[in-house]
Design a protein around this motif. Structure first.
Motif, PDB file in Angstrom:
ATOM      1  N   MET A  14       0.838  -1.202   0.000  1.00  0.00           N
ATOM      2  CA  MET A  14       0.000   0.000   0.000  1.00  0.00           C
ATOM      3  C   MET A  14       0.873   1.252   0.000  1.00  0.00           C
ATOM      4  SD  MET A  14      -2.945  -1.134   2.748  1.00  0.00           S
ATOM      5  CE  MET A  14      -3.967   0.323   2.502  1.00  0.00           C
ATOM      6  N   SER A  15       0.491   2.235  -0.806  1.00  0.00           N
ATOM      7  CA  SER A  15       1.196   3.513  -0.820  1.00  0.00           C
ATOM      8  C   SER A  15       0.757   4.349   0.378  1.00  0.00           C
ATOM      9  CB  SER A  15       0.894   4.269  -2.114  1.00  0.00           C
ATOM     10  OG  SER A  15      -0.455   4.717  -2.114  1.00  0.00           O
ATOM     11  N   GLU A  16       1.467   5.441   0.629  1.00  0.00           N
ATOM     12  CA  GLU A  16       1.052   6.345   1.698  1.00  0.00           C
ATOM     13  C   GLU A  16      -0.331   6.915   1.404  1.00  0.00           C
ATOM     14  OE1 GLU A  16       2.523   6.951   4.673  1.00  0.00           O
ATOM     15  OE2 GLU A  16       3.724   5.252   3.987  1.00  0.00           O
ATOM     16  N   GLY A  17      -0.610   7.141   0.116  1.00  0.00           N
ATOM     17  CA  GLY A  17      -1.945   7.618  -0.262  1.00  0.00           C
ATOM     18  C   GLY A  17      -3.020   6.607   0.051  1.00  0.00           C
ATOM     19  N   ILE A  22      -7.620   5.061   3.710  1.00  0.00           N
ATOM     20  CA  ILE A  22      -8.429   4.235   4.609  1.00  0.00           C
ATOM     21  C   ILE A  22      -8.493   4.851   6.009  1.00  0.00           C
ATOM     22  CG2 ILE A  22      -8.076   2.128   3.276  1.00  0.00           C
ATOM     23  CD1 ILE A  22      -6.047   1.215   5.386  1.00  0.00           C
ATOM     24  N   LEU A  23      -7.425   5.540   6.423  1.00  0.00           N
ATOM     25  CA  LEU A  23      -7.478   6.240   7.705  1.00  0.00           C
ATOM     26  C   LEU A  23      -8.520   7.355   7.656  1.00  0.00           C
ATOM     27  CD1 LEU A  23      -6.457   6.888  10.558  1.00  0.00           C
ATOM     28  CD2 LEU A  23      -4.657   8.289   9.507  1.00  0.00           C
ATOM     29  N   VAL A  86      -7.208  -0.665   9.292  1.00  0.00           N
ATOM     30  CA  VAL A  86      -6.919   0.676   9.809  1.00  0.00           C
ATOM     31  C   VAL A  86      -6.462   0.595  11.262  1.00  0.00           C
ATOM     32  CG1 VAL A  86      -7.943   2.893  10.458  1.00  0.00           C
ATOM     33  CG2 VAL A  86      -8.471   1.897   8.241  1.00  0.00           C
ATOM     34  N   VAL A  87      -7.175  -0.179  12.058  1.00  0.00           N
ATOM     35  CA  VAL A  87      -6.823  -0.278  13.481  1.00  0.00           C
ATOM     36  C   VAL A  87      -5.450  -0.926  13.644  1.00  0.00           C
ATOM     37  CG1 VAL A  87      -7.463  -1.343  15.682  1.00  0.00           C
ATOM     38  CG2 VAL A  87      -9.230  -0.292  14.233  1.00  0.00           C
ATOM     39  N   ASP A  92      -2.798   2.780  17.879  1.00  0.00           N
ATOM     40  CA  ASP A  92      -2.331   3.611  18.996  1.00  0.00           C
ATOM     41  C   ASP A  92      -2.708   5.082  18.778  1.00  0.00           C
ATOM     42  OD1 ASP A  92      -1.265   1.393  20.198  1.00  0.00           O
ATOM     43  OD2 ASP A  92       0.777   1.729  19.458  1.00  0.00           O
ATOM     44  N   ARG A  93      -2.544   5.544  17.557  1.00  0.00           N
ATOM     45  CA  ARG A  93      -2.898   6.930  17.228  1.00  0.00           C
ATOM     46  C   ARG A  93      -4.398   7.166  17.394  1.00  0.00           C
ATOM     47  NH1 ARG A  93      -1.685   9.391  11.195  1.00  0.00           N
ATOM     48  NH2 ARG A  93      -3.134  11.154  11.254  1.00  0.00           N
TER      49      ARG A  93
END
Length: 431
Positions: A14-17, A22-23, A86-87, A92-93
């Motif tokens: 997965m890319s940062e994008g 999904i976040l 995502v979790v 933690d964030r």
């Protein structure tokens, strides 16, 4: 879908994008493909065509799923597998973000994030505002954006649609599609009154601004006036700057937010600076912000005065050349309170400083001044004057730059700086 297992190879690819997408879907509950492409994939510099392929791939990987709404639109939601992903990446964030101060640490599930298709359009408009805010705030401001599902309870009575927490202020977001009737608005404002009387601990430490976002409203001016009248009726005395309110389009709210709370060099900020410069250079006023104005009921206002050759306040006719000045280009609601309470403020002024000082409001146009009586349902006091940035820049004489609106809805300027004799300018009905 509950049986899908986390695929480390898939996550590694997965890319940062992709991860930001999904976040963001988790934090905003749903987004359209166009919003994702515009606001998230540009992190990787990914073109639209490729970004859409990435979304298709995540649908095939059962991370996200499209949900129809409206006549032909689709919104993307996370699947159960998408939520678990995502979790696993941001748990933690998310736990630090979720309902700060609350003892409940169970993060929202896929079921919690779902909504009825009838509510999706409202949510998408809210999310668009949030993403647009993050575009210009990211990297330049300390902030936290909360969807209703993530923010700590405001009180037992209200829960705004969204919230932005800044270092010095909390911003409530109320998305309005023009569907709430007068009775429902009355209930909302009464709930806000109860909240202000008894806020939860998280909201006690900072002043609050409510942005009532008018989006997709067909009769914008009518809706704005209707909401303002309702707010005036039920909450006027509480909108005092510590609790502030704006009833504007999303575009105008972005301008206000950047000008007032991020100190950005916006067009509005430039106009305000030009007004103050014009007062000094063109009209010869000294401009200050003495602390006593707040005690007189004018927080954030300026005191302007023009001195004679002896260094004393100039007097023309019987009028000292001094004013309390408020820049009202942002149309913040608290200044309606100054207008409706002008007699009380003048009484306080006489008791504290021994005289009345006229009140001058710089508005964006005479049309805004024209609307005041219909919102406050009272005539404008004769001790209140108006001007605009345009009049200040184009009128050579101070007496012509100022204007008032009489009870017959005539717009008048003045013969000289004594401001005693009016000169008819036009009928407000022509504006």
């Amino acid at each position: 879908m509950a049986n899908y297992k986390l695929n480390e190879q898939m996550v590694a690819g997965m890319s940062e994008g992709d991860k930001e997408t999904i976040l963001s879907l988790y934090l905003h509950r749903c987004l359209t493909p166009s919003l994702i492409v515009k606001h998230l994939y540009r992190i990787d510099g990914i073109p639209e065509e490729i970004a859409n392929h990435r979304l298709d791939a995540m649908i095939l990987d059962h991370l996200i799923e499209p949900v129809p709404y409206g006549s032909s639109e689709e919104a993307l939601f996370l699947t159960q597998f998408g939520v678990r992903t995502v979790v696993s990446l941001f748990g933690d964030r998310l736990k630090k973000l979720y309902k700060p101060g609350s003892q409940n640490t169970a993060l929202p599930t896929c079921f919690d994030l779902k909504m009825h298709p009838a509510n999706i359009n409202h949510q998408i408009h809210l999310n668009q505002f949030g993403l647009e805010f993050e575009d210009y705030a990211r990297g330049d401001a300390a902030y936290t954006y909360y969807d209703e599902k993530f923010m700590p309870p405001a009180s037992d009575f209200i829960m705004p649609d969204g919230m932005i927490v800044l270092p010095e202020r909390i911003l409530f977001l109320e998305m309005d599609m023009g569907t709430e009737r007068v009775k429902r608005l009355a209930q909302k404002w009464n709930s806000y009154r109860m909240f202000l009387n008894s806020p939860k601990a998280f909201y006690e430490k900072k002043p609050i601004t409510m942005f009532f976002l008018l989006a997709g409203v067909k009769r914008l001016s009518y809706r704005q006036k209707s909401v303002m009248r309702s707010l005036m009726t039920y909450l006027n005395g509480r909108v005092n700057g510590e609790f502030e309110a704006y009833i504007e389009t999303p575009e105008m709210c972005h301008e206000i937010l950047q000008t007032r709370y991020l100190s950005a060099g916006t067009e509005m900020a430039g106009a305000e600076k030009s007004v103050l410069d014009c007062l000094r250079a063109k009209y010869g006023f000294t401009v200050t912000q003495p602390p006593f104005l707040k005690t007189l009921g004018f927080p954030g206002a300026y005191y302007i005065k023009r001195l004679n050759t002896q260094g004393k306040i100039d007097v023309i006719g019987s009028r000292p050349q001094e004013f309390i000045l408020d820049l009202w280009l942002d149309r913040r609601f608290s200044l309606f309170q100054n207008i409706t309470n002008i007699e009380r403020n003048e009484k306080v002024m006489r008791e504290r400083v021994g005289r009345e000082v006229p009140y001058l409001l710089v508005v964006s146009s005479p049309i805004w001044a024209k609307r005041i009586p219909s919102i406050t349902k009272t005539a404008i006091s004769e001790t209140i004057f108006f001007t605009t940035p345009d009049r200040m820049s184009t009128k050579s004489d101070w007496c012509r730059a100022l204007f008032q609106i009489d009870q017959l809805k005539n717009m008048n300027h003045f013969k000289d700086d004594s401001l005693l004799e009016t000169v008819h300018e036009l009928r407000m009905a022509k504006l």
